[in-house]
Design an enzyme around this catalytic site. Structure first.
Site, PDB file in Angstrom:
ATOM      1  N   SER A 317       1.648   5.638   8.876  1.00  0.00           N
ATOM      2  CA  SER A 317       2.626   6.322   8.034  1.00  0.00           C
ATOM      3  C   SER A 317       2.741   5.681   6.647  1.00  0.00           C
ATOM      4  O   SER A 317       1.813   5.750   5.856  1.00  0.00           O
ATOM      5  CB  SER A 317       3.979   6.355   8.756  1.00  0.00           C
ATOM      6  N   ASP A 328      -7.604   4.688  -3.442  1.00  0.00           N
ATOM      7  CA  ASP A 328      -8.014   5.776  -4.335  1.00  0.00           C
ATOM      8  C   ASP A 328      -8.044   5.347  -5.794  1.00  0.00           C
ATOM      9  O   ASP A 328      -8.899   5.794  -6.561  1.00  0.00           O
ATOM     10  CB  ASP A 328      -7.074   6.973  -4.178  1.00  0.00           C
ATOM     11  N   LYS A 342      -1.244   8.753  10.881  1.00  0.00           N
ATOM     12  CA  LYS A 342      -0.026   9.577  10.852  1.00  0.00           C
ATOM     13  C   LYS A 342       0.200  10.055   9.420  1.00  0.00           C
ATOM     14  O   LYS A 342       0.778   9.342   8.605  1.00  0.00           O
ATOM     15  CB  LYS A 342       1.178   8.791  11.353  1.00  0.00           C
TER      16      LYS A 342
END
Length: 478
Positions: A317, A328, A342
């Site tokens: 999460s 990224d 998740k």
């Protein structure tokens, strides 16, 4: 008799309407009504069942219990993370996010009617007793968990400090159940731990994302950068076995290491409220009475020092949001094992009677558009976790949970391409991790009471080795 059943049925419909109003779903109902008629046959079936239970069940059943269980079933039938929170459960949730409660220290879910351990929290009775992710709790004291809701099970596990509870646990690979007695404790979750490993190398561990996590991390960063003699050469951010927590905490932690304004995560759901873009800026992570931006005081070098993020299958999460954002933006190298996967957002919707529902309202996406739901964050540099092939096949992740959300196939091809690109990028680092020692007692790899890290922590040692040998290869943020 038929008239009586009809009266009960009408009362049930009225109760359903009342629940819908209390959930503030009238606007949603109006929207749905324009596109589809009400499911009359299904509502009729519900009222008939309600009436039969009221008239024919072996014992009298309270209306409130029936309707509460109907709501429970409605939500738990959606996905593993939606749930109804009664007054006590809602209160415990609020207390838990503030970082202190009485209990065992386990992040749990439900699987096949049993309580499944997602991850034990550091320095708690659960972690000290050796509970592991994937363990199934089948009995609490002498009571079977089968048939309990997750809320009921959690309620039984929490309680006054120093009171005992006996758990019967089924662990894959073990021939018989494990019985362990734990003493409940006041679980004060220290969500941020930090240490100057050696001159120039800082270590930060986030165990869970709470209201104060961002601020606590900022203080730890300030302290270690002041404590260090000379320039900082490398940072390790440890998110292993971090089950997640508050979304704004994940944004605050990401913002500490990313340039101001960088996209951290975006969410997408059916309603306008569920469509958000959260960036590395104060308005996206400060909450409530917080006025001052704690990240504003951070040393400028924290955004450029070479960095490694450690993750594993227990990273879920909010910790996946942080890892995905830093990956990224090429701010950090991700090392370890593929994360839990998740990628859904749960919204707490308070009701008028001090209860609430926890409802999955959106999927979240990393800055480059990756959905990690049921996939996880793939590390740039995989590390052996010592579990072996057989044990690895027994690990539980989001994709293993019944009724887990899928990505509807929308970005499968795109994710496959990005996974291949990540594997190719890992090879460019030209770093071969040392083999994991085979003769070290597993207990020695975990920090002992009073310690922040263990000298036998294989993953941490590999992270430091990478920073020393290839840290200059990390493309830091501009």
């Amino acid at each position: 008799m038929r008239n009586k059943l009809r009266q009960i049925g009408l009362l049930a419909i009225g109760a359903l309407i009342g629940v819908a109003v209390s959930l503030n779903f009238s606007a949603v109902a109006q929207k749905a009504a324009t596109s589809a008629p009400l499911p009359i046959e299904e509502l009729r079936a519900f009222t008939e069942v309600f009436g039969r239970v009221k008239s024919d069940y072996v014992e009298p059943v309270d209306d409130k219990k029936l309707i509460t269980e109907a709501i429970n079933g409605m939500l738990t039938g959606l996905d593993p993370h939606s749930a109804y929170l009664d007054q006590e459960a809602f209160k415990e949730l609020q207390v838990g996010t503030q970082g202190e409660f009485g209990g065992l220290g386990i992040e749990v879910g439900m699987e096949d009617g049993f309580v499944k351990v997602v991850t034990p929290i550091d320095d708690t009775p659960a972690s000290r007793a050796g509970l592991k992710p994937g363990d199934l709790i089948i009995k609490l004291d002498d009571t079977s968990v089968k048939g309990m809701t997750l809320t009921e099970a959690v309620k039984r596990m929490r309680g006054k400090p120093n009171t005992p509870i006996t758990l019967t646990v089924v662990r894959k690979g073990e021939p018989k159940p494990i019985v362990v007695t734990l003493n409940r404790a006041v679980i004060k979750i220290q969500s941020v731990k930090s240490k100057l490993l050696e001159p120039g190398y800082a270590y930060f561990r986030v165990t869970q994302f709470q209201e104060q996590t961002g601020e606590n991390l900022a203080r730890s960063i300030e302290r270690l950068f002041k404590e260090n003699q000379g320039a900082m050469k490398g940072i390790v951010l440890d998110l292993r076995n971090d089950p997640g927590g508050l979304l704004n905490g994940a944004v605050a932690v990401s913002a500490a290491f990313l340039p101001a304004g960088s996209l951290v995560v975006y969410t997408d759901g059916r309603t306008e409220d569920s469509k958000m873009k959260l960036n590395a800026r104060p308005e996206d992570y400060l909450r409530g009475r917080m006025k001052e931006d704690f990240n504003r005081r951070l040393p400028a070098d924290v955004k450029t020092v070479p960095m490694v993020v450690l993750v594993n299958g227990g990273s879920a999460s909010a910790s996946e949001i942080v890892a995905g954002a830093l990956q990224d933006h090429k701010r950090a190298v991700i090392m370890g094992q593929t994360t839990f996967g998740k990628g859904s957002v749960q919204t707490i919707l308070p009701l008028g009677n001090s209860t609430a529902i926890k409802l999955t309202t959106a999927r979240y996406y990393t800055p480059s558009g990756r959905s990690i739901q049921a996939k996880g964050i793939i590390p740039d540099i995989p590390l052996d976790d010592g579990a072996g092939d057989r044990a690895a096949s027994l690990k539980v992740r989001e994709a293993d949970l019944t009724k887990h959300l899928t990505d509807n196939g929308k970005d499968v091809k795109e994710d496959e391409e990005k996974a291949k690109a990540a594997e190719a990028a890992a090879k460019n680092y030209n770093f071969t991790p040392a083999s994991r020692p085979k003769d070290i007692d597993e207990k020695l790899t975990r920090p002992q009471p009073g310690e922040v890290v263990s000298e036998h922590d294989y993953e941490l040692n590999q992270a430091v080795a990478f920073l020393k040998s290839r840290g200059s290869d990390v493309k830091v943020a501009n």
